[in-house]
Every structure is written in structure tokens, then in C-alpha cells.
Write a protein that holds these residues in place. Sequence first.
Motif, PDB file in Angstrom:
ATOM      1  N   ILE A  41     -10.067   4.998 -12.728  1.00 45.13           N
ATOM      2  CA  ILE A  41      -9.901   3.938 -11.734  1.00 45.13           C
ATOM      3  C   ILE A  41      -9.360   2.671 -12.395  1.00 45.13           C
ATOM      4  O   ILE A  41      -8.409   2.054 -11.914  1.00 45.13           O
ATOM      5  CB  ILE A  41     -11.246   3.645 -11.021  1.00 45.13           C
ATOM      6  CG1 ILE A  41     -11.680   4.863 -10.210  1.00 45.13           C
ATOM      7  CG2 ILE A  41     -11.129   2.418 -10.122  1.00 45.13           C
ATOM      8  CD1 ILE A  41     -13.092   4.765  -9.663  1.00 45.13           C
ATOM      9  N   LYS A  66      -5.750   0.854 -11.715  1.00 44.64           N
ATOM     10  CA  LYS A  66      -5.643  -0.547 -11.292  1.00 44.64           C
ATOM     11  C   LYS A  66      -4.756  -1.346 -12.240  1.00 44.64           C
ATOM     12  O   LYS A  66      -4.027  -2.222 -11.814  1.00 44.64           O
ATOM     13  CB  LYS A  66      -7.033  -1.180 -11.162  1.00 44.64           C
ATOM     14  CG  LYS A  66      -7.758  -0.671  -9.919  1.00 44.64           C
ATOM     15  CD  LYS A  66      -9.091  -1.345  -9.725  1.00 44.64           C
ATOM     16  CE  LYS A  66      -8.923  -2.786  -9.278  1.00 44.64           C
ATOM     17  NZ  LYS A  66     -10.224  -3.393  -8.939  1.00 44.64           N
ATOM     18  N   GLN A 121       0.856  -1.189   0.000  1.00 48.19           N
ATOM     19  CA  GLN A 121       0.000   0.000   0.000  1.00 48.19           C
ATOM     20  C   GLN A 121       0.891   1.237   0.000  1.00 48.19           C
ATOM     21  O   GLN A 121       1.968   1.236   0.611  1.00 48.19           O
ATOM     22  CB  GLN A 121      -0.896  -0.021   1.254  1.00 48.19           C
ATOM     23  CG  GLN A 121      -1.755   1.214   1.438  1.00 48.19           C
ATOM     24  CD  GLN A 121      -2.832   1.385   0.359  1.00 48.19           C
ATOM     25  OE1 GLN A 121      -2.541   1.801  -0.755  1.00 48.19           O
ATOM     26  NE2 GLN A 121      -4.058   1.073   0.693  1.00 48.19           N
ATOM     27  N   VAL A 129      -7.459   3.122  -4.164  1.00 42.94           N
ATOM     28  CA  VAL A 129      -8.485   3.883  -4.874  1.00 42.94           C
ATOM     29  C   VAL A 129      -9.503   4.445  -3.878  1.00 42.94           C
ATOM     30  O   VAL A 129      -9.841   5.629  -3.902  1.00 42.94           O
ATOM     31  CB  VAL A 129      -9.187   2.997  -5.924  1.00 42.94           C
ATOM     32  CG1 VAL A 129     -10.335   3.735  -6.579  1.00 42.94           C
ATOM     33  CG2 VAL A 129      -8.195   2.525  -6.983  1.00 42.94           C
ATOM     34  N   VAL A 130      -9.948   3.578  -2.961  1.00 41.25           N
ATOM     35  CA  VAL A 130     -10.925   4.026  -1.968  1.00 41.25           C
ATOM     36  C   VAL A 130     -10.324   5.150  -1.116  1.00 41.25           C
ATOM     37  O   VAL A 130     -10.968   6.161  -0.855  1.00 41.25           O
ATOM     38  CB  VAL A 130     -11.364   2.853  -1.054  1.00 41.25           C
ATOM     39  CG1 VAL A 130     -12.266   3.352   0.055  1.00 41.25           C
ATOM     40  CG2 VAL A 130     -12.065   1.782  -1.869  1.00 41.25           C
ATOM     41  N   ASP A 163      -7.212  -1.803  -4.665  1.00 35.10           N
ATOM     42  CA  ASP A 163      -8.565  -1.298  -4.412  1.00 35.10           C
ATOM     43  C   ASP A 163      -8.549  -0.313  -3.250  1.00 35.10           C
ATOM     44  O   ASP A 163      -9.159   0.746  -3.292  1.00 35.10           O
ATOM     45  CB  ASP A 163      -9.517  -2.448  -4.054  1.00 35.10           C
ATOM     46  CG  ASP A 163      -9.739  -3.385  -5.224  1.00 35.10           C
ATOM     47  OD1 ASP A 163      -9.062  -3.203  -6.252  1.00 35.10           O
ATOM     48  OD2 ASP A 163     -10.575  -4.295  -5.099  1.00 35.10           O
ATOM     49  N   VAL A 169     -18.027   9.661  -8.991  1.00 34.84           N
ATOM     50  CA  VAL A 169     -17.217   8.445  -9.030  1.00 34.84           C
ATOM     51  C   VAL A 169     -17.350   7.759 -10.389  1.00 34.84           C
ATOM     52  O   VAL A 169     -16.370   7.317 -10.986  1.00 34.84           O
ATOM     53  CB  VAL A 169     -17.605   7.473  -7.896  1.00 34.84           C
ATOM     54  CG1 VAL A 169     -16.977   6.112  -8.108  1.00 34.84           C
ATOM     55  CG2 VAL A 169     -17.179   8.030  -6.551  1.00 34.84           C
ATOM     56  N   SER A 216      -0.619   9.280  -0.824  1.00 37.81           N
ATOM     57  CA  SER A 216      -2.060   9.282  -1.070  1.00 37.81           C
ATOM     58  C   SER A 216      -2.605  10.696  -0.987  1.00 37.81           C
ATOM     59  O   SER A 216      -3.439  11.106  -1.800  1.00 37.81           O
ATOM     60  CB  SER A 216      -2.782   8.407  -0.043  1.00 37.81           C
ATOM     61  OG  SER A 216      -2.149   7.167   0.079  1.00 37.81           O
ATOM     62  N   ALA A 255     -17.408   4.698  -3.755  1.00 40.40           N
ATOM     63  CA  ALA A 255     -15.971   4.503  -3.989  1.00 40.40           C
ATOM     64  C   ALA A 255     -15.591   3.039  -3.816  1.00 40.40           C
ATOM     65  O   ALA A 255     -14.884   2.450  -4.629  1.00 40.40           O
ATOM     66  CB  ALA A 255     -15.162   5.373  -3.036  1.00 40.40           C
ATOM     67  N   ARG A 256     -16.097   2.445  -2.749  1.00 41.22           N
ATOM     68  CA  ARG A 256     -15.838   1.030  -2.457  1.00 41.22           C
ATOM     69  C   ARG A 256     -16.271   0.159  -3.646  1.00 41.22           C
ATOM     70  O   ARG A 256     -15.583  -0.733  -4.076  1.00 41.22           O
ATOM     71  CB  ARG A 256     -16.617   0.697  -1.181  1.00 41.22           C
ATOM     72  CG  ARG A 256     -16.511  -0.675  -0.584  1.00 41.22           C
ATOM     73  CD  ARG A 256     -15.164  -0.968  -0.055  1.00 41.22           C
ATOM     74  NE  ARG A 256     -14.541  -1.915  -0.981  1.00 41.22           N
ATOM     75  CZ  ARG A 256     -13.287  -2.323  -0.908  1.00 41.22           C
ATOM     76  NH1 ARG A 256     -12.497  -1.855   0.027  1.00 41.22           N
ATOM     77  NH2 ARG A 256     -12.796  -3.181  -1.766  1.00 41.22           N
ATOM     78  N   ALA A 297     -14.120   0.757  -6.826  1.00 42.64           N
ATOM     79  CA  ALA A 297     -12.771   0.222  -6.702  1.00 42.64           C
ATOM     80  C   ALA A 297     -12.739  -1.283  -6.884  1.00 42.64           C
ATOM     81  O   ALA A 297     -11.743  -1.848  -7.311  1.00 42.64           O
ATOM     82  CB  ALA A 297     -12.185   0.597  -5.343  1.00 42.64           C
ATOM     83  N   SER A 298     -13.857  -1.960  -6.578  1.00 40.49           N
ATOM     84  CA  SER A 298     -13.833  -3.416  -6.629  1.00 40.49           C
ATOM     85  C   SER A 298     -14.186  -3.955  -8.014  1.00 40.49           C
ATOM     86  O   SER A 298     -14.113  -5.153  -8.245  1.00 40.49           O
ATOM     87  CB  SER A 298     -14.785  -3.983  -5.577  1.00 40.49           C
ATOM     88  OG  SER A 298     -16.099  -3.601  -5.897  1.00 40.49           O
TER      89      SER A 298
END
Lengths: 264, 216
Positions: free
Chosen positions: B109, B113, B23, B122-123, B119, B102, B29, B200-201, B204-205
Amino acid sequence: MTTGSGNKSGIAVSGAGGDVRTEYVVRARDVVKEFKMGNEVVRALKGISLDIRRGEYISIMGPSGSGKSTFFNMIGGIDRPNSGSIFIADSDIAQLGESEMAFLRCHNIGYIFQSYNLLTTMTALENVQLPTIFAGMPAEEGTIRAMEILERVGLGHRLHNKPSQLSGGQQQRVAIARSLANRPSIVLADEPTANLDAKTGKEIIGLLRELNKEEGVTIISATHDPRMLDVSDRVVWVNDGMIDRVENRENIEIRLSSVDDDGH
Amino acid sequence: MSVATNTGGTSGGRKEKIYSQPQLPWKKSIQFALGSIKVRFWRSMITAGGVALGIAFLASVLTSQAIAGQVDAAEEARTRWLIGLSLLVCAVGITNAMLMSVSERFREIGTMKCLGALDAFVVRIFMIESVLTGVLASTIGWLVGMGAIVLVKLIAGVPKEAPAGTVWYGSLDGGDILRSFLFCIPVGALLSAIATYIPARQAASIPPAAALRIDV
């Protein structure tokens, strides 16, 4: 050696040395992919198998809806099959978690897109440096690296321009530079010339071929562009979710002599 | 000079090791999020407009209360109810705006990735952006809301009798202002964060291939 603690020692790349030439960078076995469209299940891939050698320049051709793009995404590690297995850099991607997939995409694979997909908020240099940031490379080193590759693709004089200030061909060059930032063993090019005029498209194809020859990076390209066939070592024709045929370079050249360059 | 050649890896049957992607540190970030806000400043301000309005209302009520001084229990309850409702409406509005903002960035996004973003990264970018814009928007809203009430009272000359018939005997002092600030800003930031988290979650997935395929 790949057992070192740092990332970089693990990102082994190419080297077109004779002893590694027979190594496969991608192996796909009976890959099946289904999509749900409303109540219907569409089988986009009906069991495709293909081995791609290190340092190869390979084109995947096929009409839209043939499953070409789907297959392309699979071997690029940005989508997963429903059944069958895909090995990228000796790893079964079915066994990899989200974080390891991110690592694979970051270190082993470079991506080039039809519409470039540069981040519009960043300069050329920042765009190219981005993958090195994700790889955890120190900033100074990443900047040097990014400048070096941008120089290599002929954009040493446009480092601080935003994508909107660059022509289509230049943007694609930035994208190519970005794809090479972490010295991947594979570069995936999804219709890299589709948005470019004939002359620029030719330059981009030439550049990809050069990088393939000089750096030994494997190039896998999905394309409609007949000039792309000209430089490919192998062409894989996909139709109706299956591999129709695979042609080697020698056969392609014979066929190409009868194809007019229609500028597309 | 050769660019993409690695110095290592001359051995024949070597296996390329796959590790877990690390991370990025918070500093990176935050830099990332700040850059993103800067470039899209007015777009994010529109998104955050809902927060600004909600907080302006909240601030104006708090200011009125402070000026009015003592209020009876029924009045107090009514005010709470009103504030709660308005913040709820505001939260729905911002969630909608955040969903839009978003989905405008699906391609970005997907690209990130592909380049190796997790993920969670991104979140995190989206959360930092939303909290920062939330703080900024609620500060603006707070100033506007409080300012408007003070201005109205000044123009009206602070009447001895409030509309409901009660007598004004409070005043707006530094303590009131500070309390109102310390209440309004976190509420605004929190609203913005809650509204962003789910979109966002979810974005990102999405697998990168799918994210790139979606055209908005």
C-alpha cells in the motif's frame, strides 16, 4: 509551457540547461517533526533548512536515529512536518490536499527504496509501467515507455520476469527504472545500496550518477555508503535532528582519500 | 536515446503545476484486483473460509427447511436466531482475517501511494477483491451446505418423521434452490465487504512513510 490541460505538459523536468541550473527543486524551511512515543514527545527534527538545486546529486548522511530518514521522507513528500514549510517543485506541500500530494508523488518524484519494494505480483515491465498507469498514460504508450527505461538500465532482456526471478541488483535496477517512469524532476533514493554486495552496489551508484548527469534528474539519497559520497555534489550531515554540516564535492574528495573502501 | 528528458520546459522560471490526481477507471481497478486475487488465490481463500463456512451453514438450514416444508412459528424463530448468531460469529472471524490480510500488505500500500495511488484507489482495490472472493467463497459454501444436507437426506432415505417429531412433507425444488442461491450469495459478498471496509479504509489513510516503516 505548463498551463496545458494534459498532465504531461505540467511535468516539466530538468534539462540541465544553464538557464535553469540555479532553480531549486526542494526548499525546506525550519522543518520540525515530532513523534509521540507513549507519553513522551520526541523531536526528530528540530528546525532544518535546506535548499536543493535542480540537477544536484545530494547525499544525506547521519547515524540511525539522527532524523535523517525523517527529513528524507519530508522532502520526498511522503510525510508532513509539524511546523516549518517544504516546497517541492515550487509548491508548498502544506497547501496540498491528499489528491494533489498523490499527483506530486506520481509526476514530480521518483522513489527508490532500500528493499526495492517492487510489487511481487507483477513482472518487471508491469512494475515500471505502474506509475504511468497512475498518471493516466495510455497503456500502449506506458508499455513503450517502460520498455525504453528498462532497456536504459540494462534489463531489456528481463522484461517479463517477476521480482523473485531477479537478483538484488536487477531488482534495484527495475526500481530505478520505475522511479523514472513519469520523468520526475527528483529521484529519492533511500539507502539504495544497503542490501547489495559491494560490486553490485557500485554498479547501482554508477547508474544513478549516469542518470543524474545525462538526464539532469535531481538525486537525493539517504545513505551510509561511503562510495555514494564519492559521486555526490553535496553531502548533508544530519545529527540529532539538526544539520551538522554541509560539504561540497571538493572537500569530500580530500576526506575520502583517507577512507578505505571497506566494501560497505 | 535519452530517456528521462522532457521535451518541454526550456523556459527559465517555469513553475511546475500540481493538479489533482485522477482516479483510475473501474476497468483498471478490476484488472488490478483480479491480478491480485490470482496471485494470492489460496491466501484469499483462507481469508474467505469464514464466509464459506457461514454461508454453508445458512444454505444447509435453508435446504433443511425446504425439505421439511411447513414449520411452526416457534421453530421458524429459533432458526432465524441461529442463523443471525452464526453470521455474526462469521462476520467477526472474517473481520479478523481481513485485518491480518490488509496489514500483510502495508508495504504494498505504501509503495503504491508513493507511485501516485489515491487512498480511494487502495480502498477500491481491496473492496473489489473482497466482494469477488466473497462471491466465490459463498458459492462454494452454498454448494457444500446444500449438498451436505441433500446427501444426508438421501443416505437416510428421507425419513417420514423428522427428529422433532414433525412430518416431512416438503421437497427441494428448483424454486427453493434459486431462492436459497439468491439469498446466500449476496449475504456472503456483503459480509465480506463489510469486514474489509474498515481495515482497508484505515490502511489506505496511513501516510506512505509510515506504511513503509511498518514491518509485519
